[in-house]
Design a protein around this motif. Structure first.
Motif, PDB file in Angstrom:
ATOM      1  N   PHE A 260       0.830  -1.203   0.000  1.00  0.00           N
ATOM      2  CA  PHE A 260       0.000   0.000   0.000  1.00  0.00           C
ATOM      3  C   PHE A 260       0.867   1.256   0.000  1.00  0.00           C
ATOM      4  N   GLY A 261       2.046   1.177   0.643  1.00  0.00           N
ATOM      5  CA  GLY A 261       2.971   2.292   0.573  1.00  0.00           C
ATOM      6  C   GLY A 261       3.467   2.524  -0.835  1.00  0.00           C
ATOM      7  N   LEU A 262       3.765   1.448  -1.560  1.00  0.00           N
ATOM      8  CA  LEU A 262       4.180   1.576  -2.965  1.00  0.00           C
ATOM      9  C   LEU A 262       3.053   2.146  -3.813  1.00  0.00           C
ATOM     10  N   VAL A 267       0.761   6.438  -6.961  1.00  0.00           N
ATOM     11  CA  VAL A 267      -0.475   7.117  -7.366  1.00  0.00           C
ATOM     12  C   VAL A 267      -0.582   8.517  -6.771  1.00  0.00           C
ATOM     13  N   PHE A 268      -0.587   8.593  -5.437  1.00  0.00           N
ATOM     14  CA  PHE A 268      -0.836   9.877  -4.791  1.00  0.00           C
ATOM     15  C   PHE A 268       0.310  10.876  -4.999  1.00  0.00           C
ATOM     16  N   ILE A 269       1.544  10.374  -4.975  1.00  0.00           N
ATOM     17  CA  ILE A 269       2.688  11.273  -5.164  1.00  0.00           C
ATOM     18  C   ILE A 269       3.079  11.352  -6.630  1.00  0.00           C
ATOM     19  N   GLY A 270       3.202  10.188  -7.302  1.00  0.00           N
ATOM     20  CA  GLY A 270       3.648  10.180  -8.687  1.00  0.00           C
ATOM     21  C   GLY A 270       2.644  10.748  -9.658  1.00  0.00           C
ATOM     22  N   VAL A 271       1.353  10.417  -9.493  1.00  0.00           N
ATOM     23  CA  VAL A 271       0.327  10.850 -10.438  1.00  0.00           C
ATOM     24  C   VAL A 271      -0.323  12.156 -10.010  1.00  0.00           C
ATOM     25  N   PHE A 272      -0.766  12.221  -8.751  1.00  0.00           N
ATOM     26  CA  PHE A 272      -1.486  13.407  -8.293  1.00  0.00           C
ATOM     27  C   PHE A 272      -0.571  14.493  -7.729  1.00  0.00           C
ATOM     28  N   GLY A 273       0.701  14.187  -7.511  1.00  0.00           N
ATOM     29  CA  GLY A 273       1.655  15.197  -7.055  1.00  0.00           C
ATOM     30  C   GLY A 273       1.416  15.711  -5.654  1.00  0.00           C
ATOM     31  N   LEU A 354       4.309   4.155   5.561  1.00  0.00           N
ATOM     32  CA  LEU A 354       4.575   5.577   5.803  1.00  0.00           C
ATOM     33  C   LEU A 354       6.030   5.927   5.499  1.00  0.00           C
ATOM     34  N   LEU A 355       6.930   4.970   5.661  1.00  0.00           N
ATOM     35  CA  LEU A 355       8.324   5.224   5.300  1.00  0.00           C
ATOM     36  C   LEU A 355       8.456   5.509   3.812  1.00  0.00           C
ATOM     37  N   LEU A 356       7.665   4.816   2.999  1.00  0.00           N
ATOM     38  CA  LEU A 356       7.779   4.968   1.554  1.00  0.00           C
ATOM     39  C   LEU A 356       7.224   6.298   1.057  1.00  0.00           C
ATOM     40  N   ILE A 357       6.322   6.910   1.802  1.00  0.00           N
ATOM     41  CA  ILE A 357       5.740   8.180   1.349  1.00  0.00           C
ATOM     42  C   ILE A 357       6.378   9.374   2.050  1.00  0.00           C
ATOM     43  N   GLY A 358       7.538   9.145   2.697  1.00  0.00           N
ATOM     44  CA  GLY A 358       8.320  10.265   3.207  1.00  0.00           C
ATOM     45  C   GLY A 358       8.006  10.717   4.604  1.00  0.00           C
ATOM     46  N   MET A 359       7.223   9.978   5.377  1.00  0.00           N
ATOM     47  CA  MET A 359       6.912  10.418   6.735  1.00  0.00           C
ATOM     48  C   MET A 359       8.009  10.031   7.720  1.00  0.00           C
ATOM     49  N   VAL A 360       9.196   9.768   7.209  1.00  0.00           N
ATOM     50  CA  VAL A 360      10.367   9.488   8.029  1.00  0.00           C
ATOM     51  C   VAL A 360      11.212  10.745   8.195  1.00  0.00           C
ATOM     52  N   ALA A 361      10.699  11.877   7.722  1.00  0.00           N
ATOM     53  CA  ALA A 361      11.458  13.123   7.773  1.00  0.00           C
ATOM     54  C   ALA A 361      11.685  13.572   9.219  1.00  0.00           C
ATOM     55  N   PHE A 362      12.761  14.327   9.406  1.00  0.00           N
ATOM     56  CA  PHE A 362      13.079  14.889  10.725  1.00  0.00           C
ATOM     57  C   PHE A 362      12.197  16.113  10.946  1.00  0.00           C
ATOM     58  N   ILE A 363      11.215  15.987  11.825  1.00  0.00           N
ATOM     59  CA  ILE A 363      10.220  17.032  12.051  1.00  0.00           C
ATOM     60  C   ILE A 363      10.423  17.621  13.439  1.00  0.00           C
TER      61      ILE A 363
END
Length: 425
Positions: A260-262, A267-273, A354-363
């Protein structure tokens, strides 16, 4: 007569073997339960043993002279002077009053490492907010350095003192004896976001990020899953298409979460930006992952409603839609809610998608909305656990305790709702 005795003896022997097998089976079951409980005890003991110190902070209270000449600062309102000022100097001077022998460059450097990396920022922010305090003496409380905090909290274990020199250990021991260095409840942990220094790091940002993400997941997954379950059970014709849909829903429930991360990445990042590392994106991905669980549990709840309820409603002239909306859904709602809460608890503990969609960022900052950069509890724990500092190990274990508390609460709520609202037919 002898034949009857022989038959009776055979029956008794058979019963003895059967009873022995039953006792062995019970013993196996009790052993399995004992092993499971023992594993849980070991797990919780290890987590609590490592994590309870994460709820404790170590601070030092000093009489600090805000000497402008010492800090090379004449006007706290001048941004150029603020950027060039030495705000660490007053802290070192305050510590030297306890250790006047620390005058060499090496001693001063080691002395400066007793306070946290953000202590000087605290003085800077104080003078920027109240410029009139320049030249005054203030009693200020600072977070100590991570190595000092670990040493104080584990004073009985020599393994935690290896990162302090013998001289620093002696200084810290004297400051503890004089009450300058103390420990208390770690309110910083619950009031700040992440930080590079363990003593200054908090979990509030991850908690808020998790709540925002779960809210998006609930808003999308629950009504969609319930609507899909109602349609499949009450309105969809029984044909190959619906059979195909049912098989795929069951298969999706067993798909690894990273898939689901892939999907979200493509879809959400690659297609819809969509932007990375925002609660809306995380909620969409987790909603897709949770949907099969909600649909399956909702269908089971709908099936449990007796046919007599439908027949009685239709007998007094109710339409199919009225039967579903006024009778079936209200009676099936406890089971639907139970399945949804369990699905949400599962989503709360997910890390891989969530790791695959970038939620591993230092916040560092606490997210302010659904489109703010954020992280979630499992990812924050993963980041801390992968750090080498002992202080982050404590924070990771403390974060696990908080995550377990959330998940146990959600599962407990599901059990309570099921017991409170379910009806037996």
């Amino acid at each position: 007569m002898t034949n009857q005795r022989t038959q009776a003896e055979i029956v008794r022997q058979s019963l003895k073997r059967r009873y022995r097998k039953e006792r062995r089976f019970r013993l196996y079951g009790m052993t399995a339960i004992a092993v499971a409980l023992l594993s849980l005890v070991v797990l919780f003991t290890d987590i609590i043993g490592k994590g309870y110190t994460g709820f404790i902070k170590t601070t030092m209270t000093l009489e600090v002279v805000l000497d402008g000449e010492q800090m090379y600062l004449e006007d706290p309102t001048d941004k150029d002077q603020i950027s060039m000022a030495d705000f660490q100097a007053p802290i070192i001077a305050a510590l030297q009053r306890y250790f006047p022998e620390a005058q060499s460059r090496k001693d001063v450097r080691e002395l400066s490492r007793l306070s946290g990396n953000y202590a000087s920022n605290q003085i800077r922010d104080l003078l920027q907010a109240q410029p009139e305090l320049l030249g005054s003496t203030q009693t200020l409380e600072f977070l100590v350095h991570d190595t000092v905090s670990v040493y104080v909290k584990h004073a009985d274990n020599p393994a935690y003192s290896i990162r302090l020199s013998e001289q620093q250990q002696r200084w810290v021991d004297e400051l503890v004896e004089q009450g300058v260095v103390t420990t208390s409840f770690n309110d910083v942990f619950f009031s700040r976001g992440d930080s590079r220094e363990p003593s200054n790091a908090g979990i509030l940002g991850a908690i808020v990020g998790s709540l925002l993400t779960m809210l998006v997941t609930l808003v999308i997954a629950f009504p969609t899953g319930v609507a899909a379950a109602v349609y499949l059970e009450e309105f969809a014709p029984q044909n190959k298409l619906t059979d195909f849909i049912e098989v795929n829903i069951n298969n999706l429930a067993a798909v690894p979460s990273i898939i689901f991360g892939l999907l979200g990445l493509a879809v959400f990042i690659g297609v819809f930006g969509m932007p990375r590392s925002v609660p809306v994106l995380g909620g969409l991905v987790l909603a897709l992952m949770t949907l099969p669980t909600i649909i399956i549990s909702s269908r089971a709840a709908i099936k449990s409603v007796p046919p007599s309820i439908r027949e009685a409603a239709e007998g007094i002239g109710a339409s199919k839609m009225q039967v579903v909306l006024h009778h079936v859904i209200p009676l099936a709602m406890p089971g639907m809610m139970t399945g949804s809460i369990i699905g949400m608890a599962q989503a709360l503990g997910e890390t891989a998608p969530l790791l695959l969609i970038g939620m591993v960022a230092f916040i560092v900052e606490v997210p302010e909305g659904f489109f703010s950069s954020a992280t979630v509890l499992p990812v924050q724990i993963y980041q801390w656990a992968s750090s080498a500092e002992q202080g982050f190990v404590e924070l990771a274990s403390a974060g696990i305790m908080i995550l377990l508390a959330f998940m146990i609460s959600m599962n407990g709520l599901a059990i309570w709702l099921r017991k409170r609202l379910e009806r037996r037919w």
